[in-house]
Design a protein around this motif. Sequence first.
Motif, PDB file in Angstrom:
ATOM      1  N   MET A   4      31.389 -33.903  33.753  1.00 26.76           N
ATOM      2  CA  MET A   4      31.986 -32.835  32.974  1.00 26.76           C
ATOM      3  C   MET A   4      30.859 -31.410  32.675  1.00 26.76           C
ATOM      4  SD  MET A   4      34.664 -34.696  30.463  1.00 26.76           S
ATOM      5  CE  MET A   4      35.157 -33.182  29.748  1.00 26.76           C
ATOM      6  N   GLY A   5      29.717 -31.744  32.433  1.00 27.27           N
ATOM      7  CA  GLY A   5      28.565 -30.883  32.259  1.00 27.27           C
ATOM      8  C   GLY A   5      28.851 -30.386  30.627  1.00 27.27           C
ATOM      9  N   VAL A   6      29.221 -31.582  29.913  1.00 27.03           N
ATOM     10  CA  VAL A   6      29.401 -31.115  28.495  1.00 27.03           C
ATOM     11  C   VAL A   6      28.652 -32.432  27.802  1.00 27.03           C
ATOM     12  CG1 VAL A   6      31.280 -29.871  28.655  1.00 27.03           C
ATOM     13  CG2 VAL A   6      31.858 -31.938  28.179  1.00 27.03           C
ATOM     14  N   THR A   7      28.489 -32.216  26.466  1.00 31.18           N
ATOM     15  CA  THR A   7      27.859 -33.336  25.583  1.00 31.18           C
ATOM     16  C   THR A   7      29.155 -33.752  24.691  1.00 31.18           C
ATOM     17  OG1 THR A   7      25.893 -32.619  25.640  1.00 31.18           O
ATOM     18  CG2 THR A   7      26.592 -34.411  23.616  1.00 31.18           C
ATOM     19  N   LEU A   8      29.813 -35.070  24.764  1.00 32.16           N
ATOM     20  CA  LEU A   8      30.963 -35.582  24.243  1.00 32.16           C
ATOM     21  C   LEU A   8      30.830 -36.183  22.772  1.00 32.16           C
ATOM     22  CD1 LEU A   8      32.726 -36.857  27.433  1.00 32.16           C
ATOM     23  CD2 LEU A   8      33.321 -34.742  26.094  1.00 32.16           C
TER      24      LEU A   8
END
Length: 289
Positions: free
Chosen positions: A41-45
Motif C-alpha cells: 500500500m505504501g503507507v504505515t498502518l
Amino acid sequence: MSSLRAFEAAARHASFARAAEELGLSAAAISAQIRKLETEMGVTLFHRGHRAVSLTEQGEAYAHRVIDAFAMLDPTDTLATSVEPRVTIELDAEFCRQWLLPRLTPEVLNDMGVHLNLRTHTGTPRSLPSETDIALLWGAMDFQGYKRSTFLRPKVFAVASPTLNASSLTEAAHHRLLHERDDTWWRALFDAASIPYPNRARHLTFHRCDLPIEAAAQGLGAAVGDDISAERYLAERRLIRLPGPILESRDYHMLVKRGHATGPMPRLVAWLKSEARAFETQVQKLLPG
C-alpha cells in the motif's frame, strides 16, 4: 487475503499477540503479514512500540473499511445483509457535547438508518481524516473534495446567574469576570456598549469555552458566552443574558464530502440543516432585547 485477515484481527484487538492467538499464528507471522500489506500500500498502518501497537491515522481509516468488509462477508453472520452504512462526522468535542448530542435521540438514529461515527477534536484541525463524510468546523476552512456551506452563526453576549444580583455590564464588573483564555470578548462587549473597561476587575480564566458558562451558572461571576454553550442554561433559567450588545463570532461551517448524492448522506445533511434552523429560531426567543 491472509495479509488483510492479519491486519483486521490486529486492528480489532490493537495487539499482534492477540491477533496471533485468534488466527493460530505467531506474533512474528502477523507482523510480517502486516509489513507486507504496508509495503504493497505504501503507507504505515501501525505505530510499533516496545510493548504495544496502535493504528496510525491512515491505519484507522483503513481498519474501518476492512473490518466492515469482513463482517459483511462472514457467512455465519445472519445480520450481515442489514449492516447499517457508516457515516463519519468530524467536529469539535465541546460542540458535539453542547449542540449535537442533545439533539440525537434513539428515534432520530433509527430514522437515519446509519452507523454514526462521531470523531471529535480539540483546537483547529489542519486536515480531515480520509473517512470523514461530514465536518462541522468553527471557521471557514476548505478541504479538497468537500463542499462548504455556513451552518451556524454564533452570537456572543454576557450572562449571569439570576442570583448574582447583576443586571448590567457595569454591575457585572463588581463580580468576577469569567472567560476563556483572556478577556478579549469582555473588552469587546464593554467597547460595543461604550462603557469604560474595568481594568481593576477580578477574573477567573478557563481554557475551555464551556466552563465559564458552568461557573456562571454556579454563581461564581458573570461570563461571556455564546448561544451554543449557553442554550441549555438559558432555557432552564439557570442563566440570564445581561442587557447589552450581542456580538458575532466566527461561523460554524458544514463540509460535505462530494459524491454522496444518494444513500443516507442527503437525509443526514438535511436533518442537520433543519436542526440548525430550529436552533436559530429558538435562540431568538431566548435572547430578548
